[in-house]
Enzyme design. Structure first.
Site, PDB file in Angstrom:
ATOM      1  N   LYS A 210       0.829  -1.208   0.000  1.00 19.50           N
ATOM      2  CA  LYS A 210       0.000   0.000   0.000  1.00 19.50           C
ATOM      3  C   LYS A 210       0.861   1.256   0.000  1.00 19.50           C
ATOM      4  O   LYS A 210       0.676   2.162  -0.805  1.00 19.50           O
ATOM      5  CB  LYS A 210      -0.941  -0.011   1.215  1.00 19.50           C
ATOM      6  CG  LYS A 210      -1.890   1.179   1.237  1.00 19.50           C
ATOM      7  CD  LYS A 210      -2.713   1.234   2.515  1.00 19.50           C
ATOM      8  CE  LYS A 210      -3.818   0.226   2.519  1.00 19.50           C
ATOM      9  NZ  LYS A 210      -4.779   0.441   3.639  1.00 19.50           N
ATOM     10  N   GLU A 216      10.077  -5.693   4.164  1.00 17.47           N
ATOM     11  CA  GLU A 216      10.261  -7.016   3.571  1.00 17.47           C
ATOM     12  C   GLU A 216       9.934  -7.007   2.081  1.00 17.47           C
ATOM     13  O   GLU A 216      10.683  -7.553   1.259  1.00 17.47           O
ATOM     14  CB  GLU A 216       9.370  -8.049   4.287  1.00 17.47           C
ATOM     15  CG  GLU A 216       9.689  -8.251   5.752  1.00 17.47           C
ATOM     16  CD  GLU A 216       8.893  -7.331   6.677  1.00 17.47           C
ATOM     17  OE1 GLU A 216       8.793  -7.638   7.880  1.00 17.47           O
ATOM     18  OE2 GLU A 216       8.355  -6.299   6.194  1.00 17.47           O
ATOM     19  N   GLY A 271      -5.292  -4.610   5.077  1.00 20.85           N
ATOM     20  CA  GLY A 271      -4.516  -5.605   4.355  1.00 20.85           C
ATOM     21  C   GLY A 271      -5.148  -6.986   4.359  1.00 20.85           C
ATOM     22  O   GLY A 271      -5.213  -7.662   3.330  1.00 20.85           O
ATOM     23  N   ARG A 272      -5.636  -7.414   5.512  1.00 17.20           N
ATOM     24  CA  ARG A 272      -6.195  -8.768   5.612  1.00 17.20           C
ATOM     25  C   ARG A 272      -7.602  -8.854   5.033  1.00 17.20           C
ATOM     26  O   ARG A 272      -8.195  -9.929   5.010  1.00 17.20           O
ATOM     27  CB  ARG A 272      -6.175  -9.227   7.066  1.00 17.20           C
ATOM     28  CG  ARG A 272      -6.921  -8.308   8.030  1.00 17.20           C
ATOM     29  CD  ARG A 272      -6.557  -8.663   9.470  1.00 17.20           C
ATOM     30  NE  ARG A 272      -7.136  -7.764  10.458  1.00 17.20           N
ATOM     31  CZ  ARG A 272      -6.624  -6.596  10.820  1.00 17.20           C
ATOM     32  NH1 ARG A 272      -5.529  -6.149  10.214  1.00 17.20           N
ATOM     33  NH2 ARG A 272      -7.197  -5.857  11.753  1.00 17.20           N
ATOM     34  N   GLU A 357      -5.006 -11.347  13.656  1.00 12.99           N
ATOM     35  CA  GLU A 357      -4.605  -9.944  13.561  1.00 12.99           C
ATOM     36  C   GLU A 357      -5.794  -9.041  13.881  1.00 12.99           C
ATOM     37  O   GLU A 357      -5.636  -7.956  14.433  1.00 12.99           O
ATOM     38  CB  GLU A 357      -4.060  -9.634  12.162  1.00 12.99           C
ATOM     39  CG  GLU A 357      -3.312  -8.307  12.078  1.00 12.99           C
ATOM     40  CD  GLU A 357      -2.535  -8.161  10.783  1.00 12.99           C
ATOM     41  OE1 GLU A 357      -1.349  -8.527  10.754  1.00 12.99           O
ATOM     42  OE2 GLU A 357      -3.119  -7.683   9.787  1.00 12.99           O
ATOM     43  N   HIS A 388      -4.415 -38.064  10.503  1.00 15.94           N
ATOM     44  CA  HIS A 388      -3.291 -38.960  10.763  1.00 15.94           C
ATOM     45  C   HIS A 388      -2.157 -38.231  11.476  1.00 15.94           C
ATOM     46  O   HIS A 388      -1.027 -38.729  11.507  1.00 15.94           O
ATOM     47  CB  HIS A 388      -2.811 -39.584   9.450  1.00 15.94           C
ATOM     48  CG  HIS A 388      -3.790 -40.538   8.866  1.00 15.94           C
ATOM     49  ND1 HIS A 388      -3.732 -41.897   9.079  1.00 15.94           N
ATOM     50  CD2 HIS A 388      -4.904 -40.333   8.116  1.00 15.94           C
ATOM     51  CE1 HIS A 388      -4.741 -42.492   8.471  1.00 15.94           C
ATOM     52  NE2 HIS A 388      -5.471 -41.563   7.870  1.00 15.94           N
ATOM     53  N   LYS A 508       8.838  -4.554  14.188  1.00 15.07           N
ATOM     54  CA  LYS A 508       9.425  -4.030  12.955  1.00 15.07           C
ATOM     55  C   LYS A 508      10.279  -2.797  13.241  1.00 15.07           C
ATOM     56  O   LYS A 508      11.357  -2.614  12.664  1.00 15.07           O
ATOM     57  CB  LYS A 508       8.319  -3.703  11.956  1.00 15.07           C
ATOM     58  CG  LYS A 508       7.598  -4.950  11.435  1.00 15.07           C
ATOM     59  CD  LYS A 508       6.281  -4.633  10.802  1.00 15.07           C
ATOM     60  CE  LYS A 508       6.413  -4.036   9.447  1.00 15.07           C
ATOM     61  NZ  LYS A 508       5.120  -3.982   8.726  1.00 15.07           N
TER      62      LYS A 508
END
Length: 544
Positions: A210, A216, A271-272, A357, A388, A508
């Site tokens: 954005k 990152e 964002g999510r 979040e 399993h 961060k």
């Protein structure tokens, strides 16, 4: 703008639920089903292609009535209307929360701050569609004149989890002559392995950020730029091999991307909650504009159901209230989500960000510390793989783990009796978790007495079963929106801001201070705590 001023634990319905819980905590699902022959047909709801059976939950009609009353006392309906109207319900950032606008049809209208935002949304969707068609048709050419064969999405968080989940979920509908890769981790291995077998002249990078400042993402994007320029030998190649999903045209231009190839979105898109915005550009290139349109239609169908259906028949409300019931009264700390469709293998990972979040918060909207549980841990794997590995703990462990089981009537890839075997496990696991196996039943099988305790299944483990006909783009949209609005329901009951994420920031910020101490060629002066100082020194020694 604030929600109900009465704290959660002081609302009458909450007190009534606490008293009710003390009375029914020991009730077993066996008893509940034995006493009500129609329970499995009554405790169901259906909307937007999804059928929800919530009968195997540790609730009675009285429980549900009190939960719905708690929702009303928590102003859920008003808060829901405020969100759809564009009110600034993200209080800590003073923002509207309008991911629902991203999937409104073209003839809809939503005026916020005097501006109808629906035409803006469709203008971006139109540009995305034109771009996707150019790439898919081969009209978009790289620096050497070759068409794009590989698309690499670079983002992190919502700019990665949504696109990668959607690509995997809709791979059946994707172009098989195009290769799609997703890079998010700043670990250089992620980028190197994603591009190792690709030709730069046939590769297009979609950089999704954005602000175009996420460390990152920009680190990976810069390495991608270096790779393209290094392979093709010309800085001007960047414009043909990079596009941006961002709102910062200045930074995009500085990077070397033509802003004509920048696709924007708005500060009211978290964002999510962004996979159906321009962040979904890689999804649209993969499946095509028409399938992306179907995806949006599925989102919108669930939005309309959530917005208009009575609470008692409202799928996201029911699932959200049950999540609160288990977290705050039973003390359950996790929720398992088990999709019985291999295409949904990344869906639990996507839900981790969406749920944790959003609702991992320790203060209410007005900043008061909460004195109850919020934000369960969401996790899961596709069935039958999980059966399993970790299902053992769900069946016989000491922790209560509510589980959502997601099944489909048809497979996209029918093969012999695979789908019947797969689907039988959806129903068998829900049945086994609910009813278990008693000591008498174990003995009746001729089990040696010393082994009987080991083979007893207590049951009384709650599940929701979600069924749909087949996994389509439209159905995926409905499924994601179901969980989005369940998260909203939970956050409203808890009185928290489900739309900020300040907890992401502190680590961060501290990392940025540490980077130069790791890179320094001379011994840096360290002023952290003794543990951090020692770890930095050990890292520098290991680095050599």
């Amino acid at each position: 703008m604030a929600m109900a001023t009465t704290p959660l634990t002081e609302r009458p319905a909450y007190a009534a639920l606490a008293e009710h819980f003390a009375r029914i905590e020991g009730e077993h699902l066996r008893t509940l089903f034995e006493s009500d022959a129609t329970r499995g047909e009554r405790m169901v709801a259906e909307a937007a292609g999804l059928y929800l059976d919530y009968s195997k939950n540790r609730v009675t009609d009285e429980t549900l009535s009190l939960l719905f009353e708690l929702a009303r006392q928590s102003d859920l309906e008003r808060r829901r209307d405020m969100m759809f109207a564009g009110d600034r319900i993200n209080v800590s950032e003073d923002r509207s929360v309008l991911h629902v606008a991203l999937r409104m049809p073209e003839d809809a209208s939503l005026v916020v701050g005097g501006v109808d935002i629906v035409p803006q949304v469709h203008q971006v969707l139109g540009r995305m569609a034109a771009f996707a068609d150019r790439v898919r048709s081969g009209e978009w050419k790289g620096h050497t004149g070759k068409p794009v064969r590989n698309v690499v999405n670079i983002g992190i968080g919502g700019s990665d989890l949504g696109p990668v989940m959607a690509y995997e979920a809709l791979r059946y509908y994707a172009r098989r002559d195009l290769t799609f890769r997703f890079v998010s981790n700043v670990d250089s291995t992620d980028f190197v392995e994603a591009t190792r077998d690709l030709a730069a002249e046939e590769t297009l990078f979609i950089i999704s950020s954005k602000t175009f400042s996420t460390l990152e993402t920009l680190t990976n994007a810069t390495s991608a730029r270096d790779w393209v320029v290094g392979e093709l030998g010309d800085e001007s190649a960047i414009a043909k091999h990079f596009v941006a999903v961002s709102t910062n045209d200045e930074r995009v231009s500085e990077f070397g991307i033509d802003t004509a190839n920048m696709f924007g979105f708005w500060d009211w898109v978290g964002g999510r909650y962004s996979m159906d915005s321009a962040i979904g550009l890689s999804t649209m290139v993969a499946v095509g504009p028409e399938h992306f349109k179907d995806l949006l239609a599925g989102f919108h169908a669930m939005d309309e159901h959530f917005r208009t259906a009575p609470l008692e028949q409202n799928l996201p409300v029911i699932m959200g209230l049950l999540a609160v019931w288990y977290a705050d009264f039973f003390g359950a700390q996790t929720v398992g989500v088990m999709p019985y469709d291999q295409y949904l293998k990344r869906f639990p990972a996507y839900l981790q960000q969406l749920t944790m979040e959003s609702n991992g918060k320790h203060v209410t909207l007005d900043g008061t510390a909460v004195d109850y549980q919020t934000g369960s841990v969401y996790w899961g794997e596709p069935g039958t793989n999980g059966q399993h590995s970790f299902y053992q703990l769900i069946h016989q462990g000491t922790k209560l783990i509510p589980v959502d089981l997601i099944g489909f009537g048809r497979s996209l890839n029918p093969l012999r009796d695979h789908h019947e075997i797969l689907s039988s496990n959806v129903f068998a696991q829900a049945q086994a978790l609910a009813f278990g196996k008693t000591e008498d039943e174990v003995r009746a099988e001729g089990t040696p007495e010393a082994v009987v305790p080991h083979r007893v299944m207590q049951g009384n483990r709650p599940t929701n079963v979600l069924l749909a006909e087949v996994l389509t783009p439209r159905l995926l949209g409905s499924l994601v929106a179901l969980y989005e609005h369940s998260v909203f329901t939970q956050g409203t009951i808890w009185g928290i801001d489900s739309f900020d994420q300040w907890g992401v920031e502190l680590g961060k910020v501290l990392a940025k201070a540490i980077i130069p101490e790791l890179e320094s060629t001379s011994e840096p002066a360290l002023a952290h705590d003794s543990s951090t100082n020692a770890l930095i020194r050990r890292y520098r020694a290991l680095k050599g």
